[in-house]
Design an enzyme around this catalytic site. Structure first.
Site, PDB file in Angstrom:
ATOM      1  N   LYS A  70       0.851  -1.071  -0.076  1.00 55.57           N
ATOM      2  CA  LYS A  70       0.063   0.093  -0.105  1.00 55.57           C
ATOM      3  C   LYS A  70       0.795   1.206  -0.105  1.00 55.57           C
ATOM      4  CE  LYS A  70      -2.449   0.862   3.602  1.00 55.57           C
ATOM      5  NZ  LYS A  70      -1.909  -0.363   4.285  1.00 55.57           N
ATOM      6  N   THR A  72       3.959   1.564  -0.878  1.00 57.48           N
ATOM      7  CA  THR A  72       4.808   1.515  -1.930  1.00 57.48           C
ATOM      8  C   THR A  72       4.019   2.022  -3.522  1.00 57.48           C
ATOM      9  OG1 THR A  72       5.978  -0.390  -1.369  1.00 57.48           O
ATOM     10  CG2 THR A  72       5.979  -0.099  -3.869  1.00 57.48           C
ATOM     11  N   ARG A  93       1.971   8.217   7.049  1.00 56.39           N
ATOM     12  CA  ARG A  93       2.377   8.040   8.531  1.00 56.39           C
ATOM     13  C   ARG A  93       3.562   7.714   9.012  1.00 56.39           C
ATOM     14  NH1 ARG A  93      -0.996   3.235  10.238  1.00 56.39           N
ATOM     15  NH2 ARG A  93      -0.462   2.599   8.392  1.00 56.39           N
ATOM     16  N   LYS A 104       6.469  -6.749  10.823  1.00 59.98           N
ATOM     17  CA  LYS A 104       6.001  -6.212   9.645  1.00 59.98           C
ATOM     18  C   LYS A 104       7.159  -5.352   8.890  1.00 59.98           C
ATOM     19  CE  LYS A 104       2.390  -3.019   8.383  1.00 59.98           C
ATOM     20  NZ  LYS A 104       3.106  -1.987   7.570  1.00 59.98           N
ATOM     21  N   ALA A 272      -4.047   1.271  12.661  1.00 60.24           N
ATOM     22  CA  ALA A 272      -5.389   1.374  12.209  1.00 60.24           C
ATOM     23  C   ALA A 272      -6.103   0.177  12.765  1.00 60.24           C
ATOM     24  CB  ALA A 272      -5.488   1.173  10.708  1.00 60.24           C
ATOM     25  N   PHE A 300      -3.465  -0.777   7.246  1.00 64.36           N
ATOM     26  CA  PHE A 300      -4.219  -1.827   6.817  1.00 64.36           C
ATOM     27  C   PHE A 300      -5.075  -1.904   5.837  1.00 64.36           C
ATOM     28  CE2 PHE A 300      -2.536  -2.644  11.492  1.00 64.36           C
ATOM     29  CZ  PHE A 300      -1.583  -3.444  11.034  1.00 64.36           C
ATOM     30  N   PHE A 381       3.733  -8.691  -9.405  1.00 61.85           N
ATOM     31  CA  PHE A 381       4.928  -9.661  -9.186  1.00 61.85           C
ATOM     32  C   PHE A 381       5.193 -10.247 -10.240  1.00 61.85           C
ATOM     33  CE2 PHE A 381       3.841  -8.514  -4.885  1.00 61.85           C
ATOM     34  CZ  PHE A 381       4.686  -9.082  -3.967  1.00 61.85           C
ATOM     35  N   TRP A 409       7.185  -0.803  -7.788  1.00 62.44           N
ATOM     36  CA  TRP A 409       8.072  -1.541  -6.923  1.00 62.44           C
ATOM     37  C   TRP A 409       9.423  -1.675  -7.979  1.00 62.44           C
ATOM     38  CZ3 TRP A 409      11.448  -5.576  -7.013  1.00 62.44           C
ATOM     39  CH2 TRP A 409      12.079  -6.089  -5.898  1.00 62.44           C
TER      40      TRP A 409
END
Length: 555
Positions: A70, A72, A93, A104, A272, A300, A381, A409
């Site tokens: 998210k 990224t 954030r 994480k 969140a 999240f 991906f 990415w």
């Protein structure tokens, strides 16, 4: 292949003064922290005339071990908009040290879609979280000192709700006994710690619109109750002035840059799943004031971060998003469809179809519950197959939503041009934004509205003590506040093992408390905790620094 931190360390960032100039921040509002990060005086908001830019919210499906990307996508989308000639700002954030050293990891994006300096952002940054922790713990110290020195407010030590905090995953501190050692060392009582990002101070910090508003909100914090069940506030303890003094500089948004030089405000960081999960309103408004497009994210899955962004932040601060991006990966959708992480690289259309309802339910919530235009961003991906991508696109089109392949990415802003084009188109569409519930409902009805309309639950089970507490909060005048649902991030339900889009379930609310300063009531569901713990092999094991000061192992 380079790691995220190696990509970030290989970058040649511009001096932060150059970024500030490009963002339109006058020199007198800039406070540099070295060469690559700065704070921007919030008085700029009062003294800048600019039509607010378009507000773009990036959210995601329920997270899985396979990853979604998210942040990224948020960074890559902003870089893509910039490449398209748009005046764009990012608002994110700040990462908590808990996840950085836990499982994480950090929250600065990934690959060629990152904000930098990545190491600083993930480790201490400009000290905002330390200031928030100090303000929180000052209030706790003043509370206990008041009780020790005569307890003129008649506080019942069994009804104290204010906890101390530390910005670290530390299960040992969840439940403690303090004040031991005799009369001179305080009044013995049960207590506990929350992680700093779960503190009401963090929520207040992110919702405050000025230093005056901050101080007023701090004063309204309920720290406990008297023997006759009346709330005791920080104002009663004469605490808000000193707390605001600790937060004075932290309240100024932090300015950094993406790998491609797009200005980014990174400020505040509530979780969140246990808080409202959005960056500060100061940073969001500054991004909107300085840019024609402001790209932000909420933590999240959309059932948590986006719901709270829309039902709490937008409600309390008068914001209206112009477009929403829902991020997903084929790998994560297959995981929701029952495929183990080790097998996600193999094409599996059956599992993908089984997991797709998770994405589709989030999309339907955004478009049908909140009435907002939406695009799905598939974070690409190399293992994704054409058949899998075609299936996702076809299912989303059935809901009238376009799908854009995001390759940020691997390619940075260039990989997000298709997504940026669709977002710009959506921002020009009129929308009929609405909340999931109205202010005049009871607390129970608001909780039920979120559970039924957003989670698609059959209903809500309220613990008997919660029913009693809701009645008390409503009698005290807190019933008109929005609700902040504390729930597992891994499922629409309050059971993290129920993946996909579960049906035939109820939500259990086991506790409820008021965050009067923040302006919402927190409902804790399932087994959610406000102090995480470290696992057997935490990320901290891989983080190191050499004799030159170069950090390795961050991700």
């Amino acid at each position: 292949m380079l790691t995220d931190i190696e990509i970030a360390q290989a970058a040649q960032p511009k001096h932060i003064r150059e970024i500030a100039e490009a963002a339109g921040v006058p020199e007198q509002y800039l406070e540099c922290y070295g060469n690559y990060k700065a704070k921007v005086d919030y008085n700029l908001l009062r003294e800048t005339e600019h039509e607010p830019g378009k507000l773009i919210l990036v959210t995601a499906i329920n997270p899985t071990p396979a990853g979604e990307g998210k942040t990224t996508t948020t960074v890559g989308l902003a870089d893509a908009l910039s490449r398209s000639g748009k005046n764009v700002m990012v608002a994110l954030r700040e990462p908590s040290l808990g996840p950085v050293f836990g499982i994480k990891g950090g929250a600065a994006g990934g690959g060629y879609a990152q904000v930098i300096p990545m190491e600083d952002i993930n480790l201490h940054f400009t000290g905002d979280f330390h200031a928030i922790g100090a303000a929180n713990n000052l209030l706790a110290a003043l509370l206990d000192a008041h009780i020790h020195n005569g307890n003129q407010l008649n506080i019942d030590v069994r009804k104290i709700t204010w906890k101390r905090v530390v910005d670290m995953n530390d299960r040992q501190l969840r439940n403690i006994v303090c004040g031991l050692g005799g009369k001179a060392h305080g009044v013995p009582r049960e207590d506990g710690f929350d992680i700093t990002v779960a503190s009401e101070i963090m929520a207040i910090f992110c919702l405050a619109t000025s230093i005056t508003d901050l101080k007023e909100r701090l004063g309204r914090i309920v720290v406990g109750y008297t023997f006759d069940d009346q709330p005791v506030t920080a104002h009663d303890l004469q605490a808000e002035g000193a707390m605001a003094a600790l937060l004075k500089d932290a309240l100024k948004p932090n300015l950094v840059q993406t790998l491609e030089g797009t200005p980014a405000f990174i400020h505040g960081g509530p979780f969140a799943n246990i808080a409202h999960g959005c960056n500060s309103i100061m940073a969001t408004r500054m991004a909107m004031a300085l840019g024609d497009y402001a790209v932000t994210e909420a933590g999240f899955g959309a059932d948590l971060g986006a719901e709270k962004f829309l039902d709490i932040k937008c409600r309390l601060c008068g914001l209206k998003p112009d477009a929403v991006v829902v991020v997903a990966t084929v790998r994560a959708l297959k995981n929701h469809g029952g495929v183990a992480k080790a097998d996600l690289n193999t094409e599996n259309l059956g599992a993908l179809e089984a997991g797709l309802p998770n994405l589709l339910q989030h999309v339907e919530n955004i478009t049908q519950v909140y009435k907002l235009p939406c695009v799905v961003a598939i974070n690409a991906f190399p293992t994704d197959t054409p058949a899998e991508l075609a299936l996702v696109e076809a299912k989303c089109r059935e809901l009238g939503v376009n799908v854009a392949l995001s390759e940020v990415w691997a390619k940075g802003g260039e990989g997000g041009l298709a997504l940026a084009e669709e977002v710009v188109r959506l921002c020009e569409e009129p929308n009929s934004f609405q909340f999931a519930y109205e202010d005049d409902l009871s607390l129970a009805e608001k909780i039920e509205a979120v559970a039924k309309r957003v989670y698609h639950a059959d209903g809500v089970n309220f613990d008997p003590k919660v029913v009693k507490e809701m009645a008390k909060l409503e009698a005290l005048g807190f019933g008109g506040m929005p609700v902040c649902m504390a729930k597992t991030q891994y499922s629409f339900s309050d059971d993290q093992t129920k993946l996909g889009a579960p049906k035939d379930f109820t939500i259990t609310v086991r506790d409820i408390k008021v965050s009067a300063g923040a302006g919402f009531v927190v409902a804790l569901t399932g087994s959610i905790m406000t102090m995480p713990g470290l696992g057997k092999s935490p990320a901290a094991f891989k983080i190191d620094v050499d004799e030159t000061g170069k950090i390795t192992g961050l991700f």
